[in-house]
Every structure is written in structure tokens, then in C-alpha cells.
Design a protein around this motif. Structure first.
Motif, PDB file in Angstrom:
ATOM      1  N   MET A   1       0.825  -1.182   0.000  1.00  0.00           N
ATOM      2  CA  MET A   1       0.000   0.000   0.000  1.00  0.00           C
ATOM      3  C   MET A   1       0.870   1.248   0.000  1.00  0.00           C
ATOM      4  O   MET A   1       0.446   2.284  -0.503  1.00  0.00           O
ATOM      5  CB  MET A   1      -0.911  -0.044   1.213  1.00  0.00           C
ATOM      6  N   GLY A   2       2.041   1.165   0.573  1.00  0.00           N
ATOM      7  CA  GLY A   2       3.035   2.220   0.479  1.00  0.00           C
ATOM      8  C   GLY A   2       2.552   3.584   0.917  1.00  0.00           C
ATOM      9  O   GLY A   2       2.163   3.783   2.046  1.00  0.00           O
ATOM     10  N   ALA A   3       2.601   4.521  -0.001  1.00  0.00           N
ATOM     11  CA  ALA A   3       2.269   5.905   0.322  1.00  0.00           C
ATOM     12  C   ALA A   3       0.820   6.248  -0.017  1.00  0.00           C
ATOM     13  O   ALA A   3       0.437   7.413   0.049  1.00  0.00           O
ATOM     14  CB  ALA A   3       3.224   6.831  -0.414  1.00  0.00           C
ATOM     15  N   VAL A   4       0.010   5.261  -0.342  1.00  0.00           N
ATOM     16  CA  VAL A   4      -1.370   5.546  -0.735  1.00  0.00           C
ATOM     17  C   VAL A   4      -2.201   6.003   0.463  1.00  0.00           C
ATOM     18  O   VAL A   4      -2.890   7.019   0.395  1.00  0.00           O
ATOM     19  CB  VAL A   4      -2.023   4.310  -1.401  1.00  0.00           C
ATOM     20  N   LEU A   5      -2.127   5.278   1.571  1.00  0.00           N
ATOM     21  CA  LEU A   5      -2.949   5.616   2.729  1.00  0.00           C
ATOM     22  C   LEU A   5      -2.588   6.977   3.327  1.00  0.00           C
ATOM     23  O   LEU A   5      -3.487   7.782   3.582  1.00  0.00           O
ATOM     24  CB  LEU A   5      -2.874   4.516   3.784  1.00  0.00           C
ATOM     25  N   PRO A   6      -1.307   7.280   3.550  1.00  0.00           N
ATOM     26  CA  PRO A   6      -1.009   8.615   4.075  1.00  0.00           C
ATOM     27  C   PRO A   6      -1.406   9.729   3.108  1.00  0.00           C
ATOM     28  O   PRO A   6      -1.841  10.793   3.537  1.00  0.00           O
ATOM     29  CB  PRO A   6       0.495   8.604   4.323  1.00  0.00           C
ATOM     30  N   THR A   7      -1.296   9.471   1.826  1.00  0.00           N
ATOM     31  CA  THR A   7      -1.718  10.474   0.846  1.00  0.00           C
ATOM     32  C   THR A   7      -3.219  10.707   0.939  1.00  0.00           C
ATOM     33  O   THR A   7      -3.682  11.853   0.928  1.00  0.00           O
ATOM     34  CB  THR A   7      -1.344  10.017  -0.573  1.00  0.00           C
ATOM     35  N   LEU A   8      -3.986   9.638   1.068  1.00  0.00           N
ATOM     36  CA  LEU A   8      -5.429   9.772   1.210  1.00  0.00           C
ATOM     37  C   LEU A   8      -5.806  10.494   2.501  1.00  0.00           C
ATOM     38  O   LEU A   8      -6.738  11.302   2.531  1.00  0.00           O
ATOM     39  CB  LEU A   8      -6.101   8.403   1.149  1.00  0.00           C
ATOM     40  N   LEU A   9      -5.069  10.207   3.571  1.00  0.00           N
ATOM     41  CA  LEU A   9      -5.328  10.899   4.835  1.00  0.00           C
ATOM     42  C   LEU A   9      -5.047  12.394   4.720  1.00  0.00           C
ATOM     43  O   LEU A   9      -5.800  13.214   5.252  1.00  0.00           O
ATOM     44  CB  LEU A   9      -4.489  10.289   5.963  1.00  0.00           C
ATOM     45  N   LEU A  10      -3.990  12.758   4.028  1.00  0.00           N
ATOM     46  CA  LEU A  10      -3.669  14.176   3.860  1.00  0.00           C
ATOM     47  C   LEU A  10      -4.668  14.868   2.940  1.00  0.00           C
ATOM     48  O   LEU A  10      -5.008  16.036   3.159  1.00  0.00           O
ATOM     49  CB  LEU A  10      -2.231  14.332   3.358  1.00  0.00           C
TER      50      LEU A  10
END
Length: 56
Positions: free
Chosen positions: A1-10
Motif C-alpha cells: 500500500m506504500g504511500a497511498v494511505l497517508p496520501t489519502l489521509l492528507l
């Protein structure tokens, strides 16, 4: 999932900040503005903390 979840949170945090500002400008009850702002802060903190290096 990598950087997908933090990007979605931001992204969610940005939407919530905009929502809080819009609520404030429309004269919404203080509780609604504060709740939306708090959710924005939590989403930002979650997104940033997810990106910190650590175990895993």
C-alpha cells in the motif's frame, strides 16, 4: 500500500480544513466547526505519522 494511505489521509485533511473554514464562514455552530477542525488535525497527524520511518 506504500504511500497511498497517508496520501489519502492528507487529502482528507485538506477537505476537512476547507469544510471547517466553510462552516465558520457560514456561521455554523461552534461545535460543528471545532469537530470538523479536530478531525482535520487528526487526519493530518495520522498521515504525517504514517510517513515517519520506523519498524516494519
Amino acid at each position: 500500500m506504500g504511500a497511498v494511505l497517508p496520501t489519502l489521509l492528507l487529502i482528507l485533511a485538506g477537505l476537512l480544513v476547507g469544510g471547517a473554514w466553510s462552516l465558520y464562514r457560514q456561521g455554523a455552530p461552534r461545535g460543528a466547526v471545532l469537530l470538523t477542525g479536530l478531525l482535520a488535525v487528526l487526519a493530518t497527524a495520522g498521515g504525517l505519522l504514517w510517513l515517519l520511518p520506523g519498524e516494519g
